[in-house]
Design a protein around this motif. Structure first.
Motif, PDB file in Angstrom:
ATOM      1  N   GLN A   1      12.545 -15.869  43.724  1.00 23.64           N
ATOM      2  CA  GLN A   1      12.088 -15.126  44.910  1.00 23.64           C
ATOM      3  C   GLN A   1      10.685 -14.576  44.707  1.00 23.64           C
ATOM      4  O   GLN A   1      10.422 -13.864  43.743  1.00 23.64           O
ATOM      5  N   ARG A   2       9.779 -14.923  45.637  1.00 28.02           N
ATOM      6  CA  ARG A   2       8.436 -14.334  45.584  1.00 28.02           C
ATOM      7  C   ARG A   2       8.392 -13.078  46.443  1.00 28.02           C
ATOM      8  O   ARG A   2       7.902 -12.040  46.029  1.00 28.02           O
ATOM      9  N   THR A   3       8.923 -13.211  47.680  1.00 28.64           N
ATOM     10  CA  THR A   3       8.950 -12.048  48.573  1.00 28.64           C
ATOM     11  C   THR A   3      10.366 -11.901  49.107  1.00 28.64           C
ATOM     12  O   THR A   3      10.918 -12.862  49.672  1.00 28.64           O
ATOM     13  N   ALA A   4      10.945 -10.727  48.941  1.00 29.50           N
ATOM     14  CA  ALA A   4      12.293 -10.512  49.486  1.00 29.50           C
ATOM     15  C   ALA A   4      12.206 -10.473  51.006  1.00 29.50           C
ATOM     16  O   ALA A   4      11.223  -9.995  51.571  1.00 29.50           O
TER      17      ALA A   4
ATOM     18  N   GLY B   1      12.175 -20.072  46.843  1.00 29.26           N
ATOM     19  CA  GLY B   1      12.015 -19.597  48.216  1.00 29.26           C
ATOM     20  C   GLY B   1      13.222 -18.776  48.638  1.00 29.26           C
ATOM     21  O   GLY B   1      14.352 -19.042  48.199  1.00 29.26           O
ATOM     22  N   THR B   2      12.938 -17.765  49.464  1.00 29.47           N
ATOM     23  CA  THR B   2      14.029 -16.941  50.009  1.00 29.47           C
ATOM     24  C   THR B   2      13.756 -16.641  51.477  1.00 29.47           C
ATOM     25  O   THR B   2      13.891 -15.514  51.949  1.00 29.47           O
ATOM     26  N   GLY B   3      13.328 -17.685  52.211  1.00 33.28           N
ATOM     27  CA  GLY B   3      13.192 -17.563  53.663  1.00 33.28           C
ATOM     28  C   GLY B   3      14.522 -17.931  54.314  1.00 33.28           C
ATOM     29  O   GLY B   3      15.552 -18.051  53.636  1.00 33.28           O
ATOM     30  N   SER B   4      14.479 -18.121  55.620  1.00 26.73           N
ATOM     31  CA  SER B   4      15.696 -18.451  56.389  1.00 26.73           C
ATOM     32  C   SER B   4      16.472 -19.629  55.816  1.00 26.73           C
ATOM     33  O   SER B   4      17.704 -19.575  55.712  1.00 26.73           O
ATOM     34  N   SER B   5      15.737 -20.699  55.473  1.00 28.70           N
ATOM     35  CA  SER B   5      16.417 -21.913  55.008  1.00 28.70           C
ATOM     36  C   SER B   5      17.171 -21.620  53.718  1.00 28.70           C
ATOM     37  O   SER B   5      18.344 -21.970  53.571  1.00 28.70           O
ATOM     38  N   ALA B   6      16.501 -20.953  52.774  1.00 27.52           N
ATOM     39  CA  ALA B   6      17.136 -20.634  51.496  1.00 27.52           C
ATOM     40  C   ALA B   6      18.329 -19.714  51.710  1.00 27.52           C
ATOM     41  O   ALA B   6      19.395 -19.912  51.117  1.00 27.52           O
TER      42      ALA B   6
ATOM     43  N   CYS C   1       8.306  -8.305  60.678  1.00 28.59           N
ATOM     44  CA  CYS C   1       6.979  -8.932  60.797  1.00 28.59           C
ATOM     45  C   CYS C   1       7.055 -10.390  60.336  1.00 28.59           C
ATOM     46  O   CYS C   1       6.256 -11.219  60.753  1.00 28.59           O
ATOM     47  N   LYS C   2       8.045 -10.700  59.493  1.00 27.37           N
ATOM     48  CA  LYS C   2       8.459 -12.095  59.312  1.00 27.37           C
ATOM     49  C   LYS C   2       9.719 -12.231  60.153  1.00 27.37           C
ATOM     50  O   LYS C   2      10.434 -11.235  60.326  1.00 27.37           O
ATOM     51  N   ARG C   3      10.017 -13.430  60.593  1.00 27.05           N
ATOM     52  CA  ARG C   3      11.225 -13.576  61.389  1.00 27.05           C
ATOM     53  C   ARG C   3      12.432 -13.095  60.579  1.00 27.05           C
ATOM     54  O   ARG C   3      12.587 -13.471  59.417  1.00 27.05           O
TER      55      ARG C   3
HETATM   56  P1  NA7 Z   1       9.826 -19.614  55.194  1.00 24.37           P
HETATM   57  O1  NA7 Z   1      10.439 -18.554  56.003  1.00 24.37           O
HETATM   58  O2  NA7 Z   1       8.378 -19.841  55.303  1.00 24.37           O
HETATM   59  O3  NA7 Z   1      10.227 -19.336  53.674  1.00 24.37           O
HETATM   60  C1  NA7 Z   1       9.620 -20.034  52.629  1.00 24.37           C
HETATM   61  C2  NA7 Z   1       9.967 -19.378  51.326  1.00 24.37           C
HETATM   62  O4  NA7 Z   1       9.341 -20.097  50.274  1.00 24.37           O
HETATM   63  C3  NA7 Z   1       9.458 -17.943  51.234  1.00 24.37           C
HETATM   64  O5  NA7 Z   1      10.384 -17.178  50.540  1.00 24.37           O
HETATM   65  C4  NA7 Z   1       8.161 -18.108  50.461  1.00 24.37           C
HETATM   66  O6  NA7 Z   1       7.757 -16.973  49.760  1.00 24.37           O
HETATM   67  C5  NA7 Z   1       8.546 -19.200  49.498  1.00 24.37           C
HETATM   68  N1  NA7 Z   1       7.373 -19.891  49.007  1.00 24.37           N
HETATM   69  C6  NA7 Z   1       6.472 -20.626  49.712  1.00 24.37           C
HETATM   70  N2  NA7 Z   1       5.506 -21.085  48.910  1.00 24.37           N
HETATM   71  C7  NA7 Z   1       5.790 -20.614  47.672  1.00 24.37           C
HETATM   72  C8  NA7 Z   1       5.158 -20.733  46.411  1.00 24.37           C
HETATM   73  N3  NA7 Z   1       4.026 -21.402  46.268  1.00 24.37           N
HETATM   74  N4  NA7 Z   1       5.737 -20.115  45.350  1.00 24.37           N
HETATM   75  C9  NA7 Z   1       6.875 -19.439  45.505  1.00 24.37           C
HETATM   76  N5  NA7 Z   1       7.529 -19.278  46.667  1.00 24.37           N
HETATM   77  C10 NA7 Z   1       6.981 -19.860  47.739  1.00 24.37           C
HETATM   78  O7  NA7 Z   1      10.504 -21.044  55.490  1.00 24.37           O
HETATM   79  P2  NA7 Z   1      12.003 -21.359  55.895  1.00 24.37           P
HETATM   80  O8  NA7 Z   1      12.162 -22.826  55.894  1.00 24.37           O
HETATM   81  O9  NA7 Z   1      12.959 -20.586  55.090  1.00 24.37           O
HETATM   82  O10 NA7 Z   1      12.138 -20.805  57.365  1.00 24.37           O
HETATM   83  C11 NA7 Z   1      11.172 -21.118  58.361  1.00 24.37           C
HETATM   84  C12 NA7 Z   1      11.698 -20.793  59.713  1.00 24.37           C
HETATM   85  O11 NA7 Z   1      12.716 -21.728  60.062  1.00 24.37           O
HETATM   86  C13 NA7 Z   1      12.359 -19.467  59.855  1.00 24.37           C
HETATM   87  O12 NA7 Z   1      11.482 -18.411  60.034  1.00 24.37           O
HETATM   88  C14 NA7 Z   1      13.263 -19.662  61.051  1.00 24.37           C
HETATM   89  O13 NA7 Z   1      12.507 -19.525  62.232  1.00 24.37           O
HETATM   90  C15 NA7 Z   1      13.661 -21.101  60.934  1.00 24.37           C
HETATM   91  P3  NA7 Z   1       6.699 -15.931  50.446  1.00 24.37           P
HETATM   92  O14 NA7 Z   1       7.484 -15.219  51.478  1.00 24.37           O
HETATM   93  O15 NA7 Z   1       5.591 -16.780  51.048  1.00 24.37           O
HETATM   94  O16 NA7 Z   1       6.228 -15.096  49.345  1.00 24.37           O
END
Ligand code: NA7
Length: 531
Positions: free
Chosen positions: A206-209, A183-188, A324-326
């Motif tokens: 990373q799935r989506t940058a 994962g590479t969202g906010s938490s990561a 479009c994502k936070r």
């Molecule tokens: P996010 O922003 O939903 O990020 C989750 C990350 O996990 C994101 O990079 C996802 O990739 C990745 N992900 C989720 N499922 C998978 C699977 N099945 N395989 C690979 N990668 C996956 O959660 P956060 O906890 O970081 O942040 C949430 C909010 O908390 C944030 O917006 C702030 O408001 C505070 P994807 O982008 O889906 O391709």
């Protein structure tokens, strides 16, 4: 059942929404109780205690304003507060307003059923307790149901398996370890620089940058704090006029109407201030793809300036619309990829096939770890509600009513579910605004409505399908004018959870939403039916 467990109002959740709701509803003279599954207050800030967890809204704004004494006496130590400090604040509030005596911790409400004859809700908890309540307040949070993807073999992993949203309460020591992060969202993005500093190696899948803007976090500027505190009410009022109820100064200029030099300089200025205000660098970034691509281009160049390895830099450059994502807000995220112990794996190119007992396998390679961190986010906005079996009028379940996506009126009430309110539910500004400001507005609206019912001796309130349908259409119509719905697969759309209906959930625009609520209240709560 003893009468001890019969309430006027029951609140589910003791995060910031539940705590304020408890405080206010008590003020109506109601017999009220809150149930909380955690062992303490704080909601999402109780659970998300991974290293680096921090708020992306300024501390002086991400706090309650209902009590001037509270906001004057509390001091934040940094510009953006860390999770431990936000949790101490939540505990302080729970003690200062003597809330704890009415909160039952470590108790999950599992089932709610409406009794149409008695006009009460029957509830059950995972401790086998039962209760009844005339009013239900769902303060269940927007980011409280964590998402664990069903990777094949996940339960066979024999190393240390962690999820950012279910982090252990004891310190996790990564020293000398090989660590993987999915994962590479906010938490990561918050966690990665800190883990990289401790671990032997860190591999990021990373799935989506994502777009990340530097936080430029710092110690609280005491002079700034004193200035704000001297004029806190006005400061809050001004911020509430902004679209996100966050004190970011929007630039009322199109990105396409300025010269290249001016555009570049404006982006540079915003980048050096840092944080979420970057999204408001120009007034059309959220609605016009061409304007947005100028911001995308600027951030891509920043990433390529920072990250030395060309291929890594390319992989880190998002191919989506900015915002479009936070937006993520970081401290040294991109810089971390210059470390020799940090590796980036593009799992869009080479997807994860399965987890093994000591690592994972992608389409082209095997990886081995001591620790695997799932930073895979949440079943946002509806997940925590869906986790409770809720049955309303005529035995209709919330799950079936929402099978095509959440339907409600003002994000506050669902038709067929009388006397049940959601705080910062889908259809309200919630996650697209300063959450605490949105929570206070919602709770104030609900308690005013309950007071109105008390004064006019009404027993139940509910909304109609018509009001609900019109509201959802309005929320969707606003979203359709923006790039939120077409720019990427965000959790705002439910797109991160396989099988979840794809519908844009939050209402865009805090001030217009408040205006609407005030209008509804002034017209004897138009769209609500009383009996
Ligand atoms: P996010 O922003 O939903 O990020 C989750 C990350 O996990 C994101 O990079 C996802 O990739 C990745 N992900 C989720 N499922 C998978 C699977 N099945 N395989 C690979 N990668 C996956 O959660 P956060 O906890 O970081 O942040 C949430 C909010 O908390 C944030 O917006 C702030 O408001 C505070 P994807 O982008 O889906 O391709």
């Amino acid at each position: 059942m003893s009468t001890e467990n019969n309430f006027d109002a029951v609140i589910i959740g003791a995060g910031f929404a539940g705590m304020y709701a408890l405080h206010k509803i008590r003020g109506l003279g109601f017999k009220v109780k809150a149930y909380e599954r955690a062992s303490d207050v704080g909601g999402t800030w109780f659970w998300n205690r991974y290293p680096g967890a921090r708020c992306d809204v300024n501390s002086l704004e991400y706090s309650y304003q209902f009590s001037d004494e509270l906001q004057q006496e509390w001091s934040w130590s940094e510009r953006y507060s860390s999770q431990p400090e936000i949790l101490s604040y939540a505990k302080h509030v729970s003690e200062r307003f003597d809330l704890r005596k009415d909160i039952q911790f470590e108790t999950k409400v599992t089932q709610l059923e409406y009794d149409e004859n008695a006009e009460v809700w029957h509830g059950q908890t995972d401790r086998g307790e039962e209760f009844t309540s005339r009013i239900m307040i769902m303060a269940t949070g927007c980011l409280s149901k964590s998402n664990t993807p069903q990777f094949e073999g996940l339960n066979q992993f024999e190393g240390q398996l962690l999820h950012t949203a279910q982090w252990p309460h004891t310190e996790v020591d990564f020293a000398g370890k090989d660590v993987g992060v999915i994962g590479t969202g906010s938490s990561a993005i918050q966690l990665i620089p800190i883990v990289a500093d401790q671990a032997k190696t860190l591999t990021v899948f990373q799935r989506t940058a994502n777009f990340s803007i530097p936080a430029h976090n710092s110690d609280m500027d005491k002079k700034h704090e004193a200035r704000v505190k001297a004029n806190y009410k006005e400061f809050r009022a001004q911020n509430s006029l902004q679209r996100s109820a966050i004190g970011m100064v929007p630039n009322p200029v199109s990105a396409l109407e300025v010269s290249d030099e001016e555009r570049e300089q404006t982006y540079e200025e915003r980048w050096s201030v840092g944080g979420l205000p970057f999204a408001a660098t120009f007034n059309d970034l959220g609605i016009d793809r061409r304007a947005n691509s100028t911001a995308v281009d600027f951030v891509h160049r920043k990433i390529k300036d920072i990250v030395k390895d060309e291929q890594t830099a390319d992989t880190l450059c998002p191919d989506t619309v900015l915002g479009c994502k936070r937006l993520c807000v970081d401290s040294n995220y991109y810089e971390t990829f210059n470390r020799s112990n940090v590796f980036l794996v593009d799992i869009k190119q080479n997807p994860i096939k399965n987890i093994t007992k000591d690592g994972l396998v992608t389409a082209d390679k095997d990886y081995k770890f001591d620790s695997l961190v799932l930073a895979t986010g949440f079943d946002a906005m509806t997940g925590a509600l869906a986790d409770i079996s809720i049955t309303g009028r005529e035995k209709q379940t919330l799950a079936s009513h929402w099978s095509e996506g959440p339907q409600n009126y003002l994000g506050l009430m669902v038709s067929g579910f009388p006397n049940m309110f959601t705080i910062t539910g889908p259809g309200s500004p919630s996650v697209l605004s300063n959450m605490i400001v949105a929570i206070e507005q919602h709770v104030n609206f609900i308690t005013n409505l309950l007071d109105f019912m008390k004064q006019t001796q009404r027993k139940t309130v509910e909304t109609s399908e018509k009001a609900e349908t019109e509201w959802v259409q309005q929320v969707n119509a606003i979203a359709a004018q923006t790039l939120y719905t077409s720019g990427c697969n965000s959790w705002y759309l439910g797109a991160n959870i396989p099988g979840k209906p794809r519908i844009f959930m939050p209402h865009i625009g805090f001030p217009t939403y408040v205006e609407k609520c005030n209008e509804v209240a002034a017209q004897d709560y138009r769209g609500f039916k009383f009996s």
